[in-house]
Design a protein around this motif. Structure first.
Motif, PDB file in Angstrom:
ATOM      1  N   PHE B  96       3.655  49.365  11.394  1.00 57.11           N
ATOM      2  CA  PHE B  96       4.989  48.990  11.659  1.00 57.11           C
ATOM      3  C   PHE B  96       6.082  49.681  11.067  1.00 57.11           C
ATOM      4  O   PHE B  96       7.109  49.987  11.838  1.00 57.11           O
ATOM      5  N   GLU B  98       5.925  52.852  10.321  1.00 59.29           N
ATOM      6  CA  GLU B  98       5.964  54.123  11.127  1.00 59.29           C
ATOM      7  C   GLU B  98       6.731  54.043  12.476  1.00 59.29           C
ATOM      8  O   GLU B  98       7.498  54.797  12.982  1.00 59.29           O
ATOM      9  N   VAL B  99       6.496  52.868  13.160  1.00 57.74           N
ATOM     10  CA  VAL B  99       6.976  52.487  14.456  1.00 57.74           C
ATOM     11  C   VAL B  99       8.490  52.609  14.301  1.00 57.74           C
ATOM     12  O   VAL B  99       9.115  52.877  15.169  1.00 57.74           O
ATOM     13  N   GLY B 102       9.988  55.756  13.837  1.00 59.55           N
ATOM     14  CA  GLY B 102       9.913  56.579  15.149  1.00 59.55           C
ATOM     15  C   GLY B 102      10.989  55.978  16.023  1.00 59.55           C
ATOM     16  O   GLY B 102      11.641  56.686  16.771  1.00 59.55           O
TER      17      GLY B 102
END
Lengths: 312, 301
Positions: B96, B98-99, B102
């Motif tokens: 989560f 990392e998302v 990103g």
């Protein structure tokens, strides 16, 4: 044609991830813990390979030079990296797994080895930073840039060799798990450790073997990384390992073949998303996929359901 | 107050706020490796509410709004994420984060990869009182009925269910409130340094925050305070000592020693520095809990 070239590049990159993903999956499958020393070992092996090859070890450079000569220093690099990592793995085993059984057995007990392994990650990263600095270290490949092409698609020879080598290592590992006595003991531990002890499996002697095997997998992967990509730094392990984790989850936790397919797939996904949507977006497909997968199908494509349910 | 001490104090305060955000779910045994994600959400949301290109609200309004925004997102994702447990929960929260990072890198209206300047400045006179408020709130939270439920879930989830504790509600509330605290920390970070970059809030930050909490101990509300203080003070103190003693290698390699500390702490004190037993022993009459029967049995004293 360009797209096929990208797929080939992705496959080669996946080759690096495969071994790290298999290392993660072995430890999770056998011992049910997310081992953050794996990135450290990968990075340490890669840096040791660089240092031995380029004569930047803190000591012993002259000895290596006189025994192997400039020509064959890469052989010395492989030996040094493998031996050091195997020894280090035993030390790590001593300080992580042995303390796995919490006294009170509460919900965060699986955090104990996790914290110790994070401690080791900090130790190794800073060991490398204080010895070799935090800048990228560049090695010259002993094999040069050998390439050949089939119909405009370029293949790099060292990369193909490493992909094949990593697959061979992993296939040997899975044969070992299937056919040998050690493999049977390992599978018994993975299945149900308490029963394995009752059946006469010496868990305390087998677990160090698991650590050495995963350590060597990381070491081989790190060595190949240095040879292929020539540039290493103290944080290379983090980048590779986080993607390898995604590959492992995709294949299913604790499943060796799943980790192979997952690792290769993630490598291709990464290269393809860089190619199609650009480097800034490259993280999104990987992590989005991982998040969705964990929520809706946590067992991954080929995993089994035992992991994370009251082991030990 | 000298500039150096003040800078260290700010880092300490922010670490403490982050640590309490991770502590609340960890008090119920949920390991959240997604701190960076919630901090990013808070920092960016507050910056956007505050920015002249955004909603142009004053700081005292933009920070609570950012907390509410993060709270809503955390509430929404807590249901799928809390379905997972153990290793899977660690991985899911990590993914989560990392998302989120990103997405933040790719949103052009908050600066994208170049980072996002924040207008209003929060100095030490804002951050320290807020930190104290967060600490007091966490102690209060753990003393309520809900805090007791969290502890019971931490110790044994199935028994807690049998005794009628609403496990899911407790976990969701702890996760959401924790996320809001991290969002608060993230907003303060943005408003103090007046510039945010998604790359600052990386995996390493999440790892360190989780370490603060696990090393301090998840059993009492003292844990995160001790853990964060230890992390902020010990490396700096080591550097000071090493430099004044002229040991250059120690000043450079102090984190190696620090890693050794972590490993040894897990060997000798695996529940973290502060446990309930220790709290009782230190507290004397002042902090003594009413002794529940179950504790006598578990403690074996």
């Amino acid at each position: 044609m360009l797209i096929i070239q990208q797929l080939v590049n992705g496959l080669m990159l996946g080759g690096v991830y495969v071994m790290v993903a298999v290392a993660f999956t072995l430890i999770i499958g056998m011992l049910n813990f997310l081992n953050f020393t794996i990135p450290a070992l990968f990075m340490f092996a890669a840096v040791l390979m660089y240092a031995t090859m380029m004569g930047h070890l803190p000591f012993g450079n002259d000895l290596i030079l006189s025994v192997f000569g400039t020509e064959y220093r890469w052989v010395a690099g492989i030996i040094v990296a493998l031996v050091v990592i195997a020894l280090v793995s035993l030390v790590i085993e001593r300080f992580t797994y042995r303390y796995m059984k919490a006294k009170y057995g509460d919900a965060t007990e699986h955090a104990l080895p996790l914290v110790s392994s994070l401690g080791f990650l900090i130790i190794f990263e800073h060991l490398v930073v204080s010895t070799w600095g935090s800048d990228p270290l560049t090695a010259t490949s002993p094999f040069g840039q050998g390439t050949f092409s089939i119909d405009t698609i370029i293949f790099s020879v060292p990369q193909i060799v490493s992909l094949v080598l990593s697959l061979v290592v992993v296939v040997m590992l899975s044969v070992m798990l299937k056919a040998t006595k050690l493999g049977r003991a390992l599978r018994a531990i993975a299945e149900r450790p308490d029963t394995a002890i009752l059946m006469g499996v010496e868990v305390s002697r087998i677990v160090p073997v698991v650590y050495v095997i995963t350590g060597l997998l990381c070491a081989v992967s790190g060595i190949l990384f240095t040879i292929n990509y020539a540039t290493v730094d103290a944080y290379v392990g983090d980048t590779v390992a986080t993607v390898a984790i995604a590959g492992m989850v995709l294949g299913g936790l604790g499943n060796v073949w799943g980790a192979i397919i997952g690792g290769l797939f993630i490598g291709m996904l990464e290269v393809m998303s860089i190619y199609i949507v650009g480097a800034d977006f490259a993280k999104l497909p990987i992590w989005g996929l991982l998040l969705v997968l964990l929520v809706f199908k946590p067992t991954g494509l080929f995993g089994h359901t035992l992991i994370g349910k009251g082991k030990f | 107050m000298s500039g150096y001490i003040e800078a260290q104090l700010i880092i300490l305060c922010l670490s403490i706020i982050y640590a309490y955000g991770i502590f609340l779910p960890a008090a119920s045994g949920q390991l959240n490796l997604g701190a960076a994600g919630f901090i990013t959400l808070g920092a960016y949301a507050s910056a956007w509410f505050n920015a002249s290109t955004g909603a142009e609200l004053p700081m005292w309004l933009s920070i609570p709004l950012a907390m509410i925004f993060t709270g809503i997102i955390a509430f929404a994702i807590s249901f799928p994420i809390l379905r997972t447990r153990g290793v899977y929960m660690v991985l899911a929260t990590f993914a989560f984060a990392e998302v989120v990072s990103g997405v933040a890198i790719n949103l052009e209206f908050v600066g994208g990869a170049a980072g996002f300047p924040v207008d209003d400045h929060a100095d030490v006179t804002v951050i320290v009182p807020v930190t104290i408020a967060v600490i007091l709130f966490s102690f209060y939270f753990m003393s309520t009925r809900l805090g007791l439920s969290l502890r019971s879930i931490h110790d044994d989830e199935s028994v807690a269910t049998l005794f009628g504790v609403n496990v899911r509600t407790s976990k969701v509330v702890a996760f959401t409130v924790g996320a809001m605290l991290m969002s608060l920390g993230g907003s303060l970070y943005g408003h103090h340094y007046n510039y945010i970059e998604a790359q600052t809030f990386n995996v390493l930050l999440s790892i360190y925050i989780l370490l603060y909490v696990l090393m301090g101990g998840t059993q009492t509300a003292w844990g995160p305070l001790i853990g964060a203080t230890f992390f902020a003070v010990v490396p700096e103190a080591l550097r000071e000592i090493a430099e004044s003693a002229g040991l250059k290698w120690l000043a450079e390699g102090r984190f190696i020693l620090f890693g050794v500390f972590i490993v040894l702490l897990m060997v000798f004190r695996s529940e973290g520095v502060m446990t309930r037993t220790l709290q009782d022993r230190l507290g004397g009459g002042l902090f003594r809990r009413k002794k529940p029967i179950a504790d006598d049995m578990a403690g074996g004293s």
